[in-house]
Design a protein around this motif. Structure first.
Motif, PDB file in Angstrom:
ATOM      1  N   LEU A 132      -8.346  19.322  25.771  1.00 39.60           N
ATOM      2  CA  LEU A 132      -7.111  18.722  25.279  1.00 39.60           C
ATOM      3  C   LEU A 132      -5.969  18.959  26.253  1.00 39.60           C
ATOM      4  O   LEU A 132      -5.106  18.088  26.450  1.00 39.60           O
ATOM      5  CB  LEU A 132      -6.766  19.299  23.905  1.00 39.60           C
ATOM      6  N   TYR A 133      -5.956  20.114  26.891  1.00 42.67           N
ATOM      7  CA  TYR A 133      -4.913  20.402  27.877  1.00 42.67           C
ATOM      8  C   TYR A 133      -4.976  19.409  29.035  1.00 42.67           C
ATOM      9  O   TYR A 133      -3.949  18.865  29.464  1.00 42.67           O
ATOM     10  CB  TYR A 133      -5.069  21.826  28.401  1.00 42.67           C
TER      11      TYR A 133
ATOM     12  N   PHE B 265      -7.876  31.447  18.669  1.00 46.52           N
ATOM     13  CA  PHE B 265      -7.953  30.093  18.137  1.00 46.52           C
ATOM     14  C   PHE B 265      -8.422  30.132  16.680  1.00 46.52           C
ATOM     15  O   PHE B 265      -9.120  31.043  16.267  1.00 46.52           O
ATOM     16  CB  PHE B 265      -8.932  29.249  18.964  1.00 46.52           C
ATOM     17  N   ARG B 266      -8.028  29.136  15.904  1.00 42.59           N
ATOM     18  CA  ARG B 266      -8.374  28.941  14.495  1.00 42.59           C
ATOM     19  C   ARG B 266      -7.445  29.670  13.523  1.00 42.59           C
ATOM     20  O   ARG B 266      -7.475  29.397  12.332  1.00 42.59           O
ATOM     21  CB  ARG B 266      -9.837  29.345  14.181  1.00 42.59           C
ATOM     22  N   ILE B 267      -6.632  30.616  13.998  1.00 41.80           N
ATOM     23  CA  ILE B 267      -5.744  31.295  13.058  1.00 41.80           C
ATOM     24  C   ILE B 267      -4.465  30.483  12.866  1.00 41.80           C
ATOM     25  O   ILE B 267      -4.089  29.670  13.717  1.00 41.80           O
ATOM     26  CB  ILE B 267      -5.362  32.713  13.536  1.00 41.80           C
ATOM     27  N   ARG B 268      -3.789  30.683  11.743  1.00 39.76           N
ATOM     28  CA  ARG B 268      -2.475  30.078  11.555  1.00 39.76           C
ATOM     29  C   ARG B 268      -1.480  30.770  12.480  1.00 39.76           C
ATOM     30  O   ARG B 268      -1.415  31.993  12.537  1.00 39.76           O
ATOM     31  CB  ARG B 268      -1.993  30.229  10.108  1.00 39.76           C
ATOM     32  N   GLY B 269      -0.721  29.968  13.196  1.00 41.58           N
ATOM     33  CA  GLY B 269       0.279  30.529  14.092  1.00 41.58           C
ATOM     34  C   GLY B 269      -0.273  31.004  15.408  1.00 41.58           C
ATOM     35  O   GLY B 269       0.320  31.878  16.058  1.00 41.58           O
ATOM     36  N   CYS B 270      -1.366  30.423  15.849  1.00 39.33           N
ATOM     37  CA  CYS B 270      -1.943  30.819  17.138  1.00 39.33           C
ATOM     38  C   CYS B 270      -0.927  30.658  18.268  1.00 39.33           C
ATOM     39  O   CYS B 270      -0.860  31.481  19.179  1.00 39.33           O
ATOM     40  CB  CYS B 270      -3.188  29.983  17.426  1.00 39.33           C
ATOM     41  N   SER B 271      -0.112  29.604  18.194  1.00 38.97           N
ATOM     42  CA  SER B 271       0.880  29.379  19.247  1.00 38.97           C
ATOM     43  C   SER B 271       1.885  30.516  19.321  1.00 38.97           C
ATOM     44  O   SER B 271       2.302  30.929  20.409  1.00 38.97           O
ATOM     45  CB  SER B 271       1.612  28.055  19.015  1.00 38.97           C
ATOM     46  N   TYR B 272       2.291  31.048  18.168  1.00 38.43           N
ATOM     47  CA  TYR B 272       3.215  32.179  18.173  1.00 38.43           C
ATOM     48  C   TYR B 272       2.560  33.413  18.796  1.00 38.43           C
ATOM     49  O   TYR B 272       3.214  34.188  19.504  1.00 38.43           O
ATOM     50  CB  TYR B 272       3.642  32.516  16.745  1.00 38.43           C
ATOM     51  N   ALA B 273       1.284  33.611  18.513  1.00 35.23           N
ATOM     52  CA  ALA B 273       0.574  34.770  19.060  1.00 35.23           C
ATOM     53  C   ALA B 273       0.434  34.667  20.572  1.00 35.23           C
ATOM     54  O   ALA B 273       0.588  35.657  21.299  1.00 35.23           O
ATOM     55  CB  ALA B 273      -0.804  34.890  18.408  1.00 35.23           C
TER      56      ALA B 273
ATOM     57  N   ALA C 288       2.414  23.386  19.805  1.00 35.21           N
ATOM     58  CA  ALA C 288       1.379  22.901  18.890  1.00 35.21           C
ATOM     59  C   ALA C 288      -0.025  22.953  19.485  1.00 35.21           C
ATOM     60  O   ALA C 288      -1.002  23.090  18.751  1.00 35.21           O
ATOM     61  CB  ALA C 288       1.706  21.474  18.460  1.00 35.21           C
ATOM     62  N   LEU C 289      -0.144  22.870  20.799  1.00 32.07           N
ATOM     63  CA  LEU C 289      -1.463  22.695  21.411  1.00 32.07           C
ATOM     64  C   LEU C 289      -2.415  23.843  21.074  1.00 32.07           C
ATOM     65  O   LEU C 289      -3.602  23.619  20.834  1.00 32.07           O
ATOM     66  CB  LEU C 289      -1.324  22.557  22.928  1.00 32.07           C
ATOM     67  N   PHE C 290      -1.930  25.071  21.035  1.00 34.91           N
ATOM     68  CA  PHE C 290      -2.795  26.199  20.705  1.00 34.91           C
ATOM     69  C   PHE C 290      -3.346  26.090  19.287  1.00 34.91           C
ATOM     70  O   PHE C 290      -4.415  26.602  18.982  1.00 34.91           O
ATOM     71  CB  PHE C 290      -2.040  27.524  20.849  1.00 34.91           C
ATOM     72  N   ASP C 291      -2.584  25.444  18.407  1.00 28.28           N
ATOM     73  CA  ASP C 291      -3.002  25.338  17.008  1.00 28.28           C
ATOM     74  C   ASP C 291      -3.851  24.095  16.736  1.00 28.28           C
ATOM     75  O   ASP C 291      -4.387  23.942  15.644  1.00 28.28           O
ATOM     76  CB  ASP C 291      -1.769  25.303  16.093  1.00 28.28           C
ATOM     77  N   ASP C 292      -3.956  23.208  17.720  1.00 28.44           N
ATOM     78  CA  ASP C 292      -4.660  21.948  17.516  1.00 28.44           C
ATOM     79  C   ASP C 292      -6.137  22.012  17.863  1.00 28.44           C
ATOM     80  O   ASP C 292      -6.856  21.019  17.710  1.00 28.44           O
ATOM     81  CB  ASP C 292      -4.009  20.840  18.363  1.00 28.44           C
ATOM     82  N   VAL C 293      -6.606  23.168  18.358  1.00 22.76           N
ATOM     83  CA  VAL C 293      -7.989  23.261  18.809  1.00 22.76           C
ATOM     84  C   VAL C 293      -8.676  24.456  18.163  1.00 22.76           C
ATOM     85  O   VAL C 293      -8.029  25.367  17.635  1.00 22.76           O
ATOM     86  CB  VAL C 293      -8.060  23.384  20.350  1.00 22.76           C
ATOM     87  N   ALA C 294      -9.998  24.450  18.230  1.00 25.31           N
ATOM     88  CA  ALA C 294     -10.786  25.488  17.561  1.00 25.31           C
ATOM     89  C   ALA C 294     -11.309  26.556  18.511  1.00 25.31           C
ATOM     90  O   ALA C 294     -11.655  27.647  18.081  1.00 25.31           O
ATOM     91  CB  ALA C 294     -11.963  24.849  16.820  1.00 25.31           C
TER      92      ALA C 294
END
Length: 233
Positions: free
Chosen positions: A43-44, A71-79, A29-35
């Motif tokens: 945050l890390y 950052f800012r895209i949907r699914g950044c964590s997957y990327a 989730a952390l990659f998706d929680d920031v801009a």
């Protein structure tokens, strides 16, 4: 060896493709929680104080420069995960020293690619008689601009060898050194299909989960089932 500079450079084009990941790996989730990179760093550091599992969840961050994370895209964590959680045994275009985001043109092609490698792995697990494995089906949108194009190479070119990754890994290292964003190439496991090997997540625009795929091992890969179809998340 084929040199990256000998391959045509692709023009800007939005592509939608698919990939499978084992559902035992939870989303990060952390990659998706920031801009942006600055917010991520703050945050890390904050979460690292209270979450001893954070490093395992995020993987090896040194393998992925922050300025390449979309950052800012949907699914950044997957990327990002494909570049921070690297298979030490490597893959077609990597020896395991860097990550590659593999994307197939259709869900069927993604299943063909993954099931081949899973079958080879399960065959080596001693005593495995019956098991079921569930994968997340992801729809990926990205811009193939700047990727090198290997579709012009014949199907019997060494980079498409079904068993040996020697030539393809040399090309992968060449692409990485040249700063190429990726490669478009022929699927080896689904004849006539196309895959992409992205060397950076920078040009990924969205990755969303759309389905679950179940693979059943019963002293052999006996079933592949689509368990659910999900709307975009």
């Amino acid at each position: 060896m084929v040199a990256p500079e000998s391959l045509a450079v692709l023009a800007p084009r939005r592509v939608e493709g698919y990939r499978l990941i084992n559902s035992k790996f939870p989303p990060i989730a952390l990659f998706d929680d920031v801009a942006d990179a600055e917010e991520f760093e703050a945050l890390y550091r904050l979460q690292a104080m209270t979450n001893p599992r954070l490093k395992n969840e995020l993987g090896e961050l040194s393998l992925l420069p922050c300025d390449e994370i979309p950052f800012r895209i949907r699914g950044c964590s997957y990327a990002a995960a494909a570049f921070t959680h690297v298979n030490p045994n490597g893959s077609r275009f990597s020896d395991g020293s860097f990550g590659v985001l593999y994307i197939a043109d259709t869900l069927a092609t993604a299943i063909a690619e993954v099931s081949h490698h899973q079958k080879r792995y399960w065959e080596r697990v001693e005593g495995l008689r019956f098991e079921r494995f569930v994968f997340r089906g992801l729809r990926c949108a990205f811009d193939e601009q700047g990727c090198r194009d290997a579709l012009a190479l014949a199907q019997d070119h060494p980079i498409f060898d079904a068993q040996s990754y020697s030539a393809s890994r040399e090309l992968g290292h060449g692409l990485k050194r040249a700063g190429a964003p990726g490669l478009r190439y022929r699927s080896v496991r689904n004849e006539g299909a196309t895959c992409w090997a992205l060397m950076t997540p920078r040009h990924v625009e969205e990755i969303v989960q759309t389905t679950h795929i179940e693979m059943v091992w019963n002293e052999g890969l006996t079933q592949i089932n689509r368990l659910s179809a999900l709307g975009p998340r």
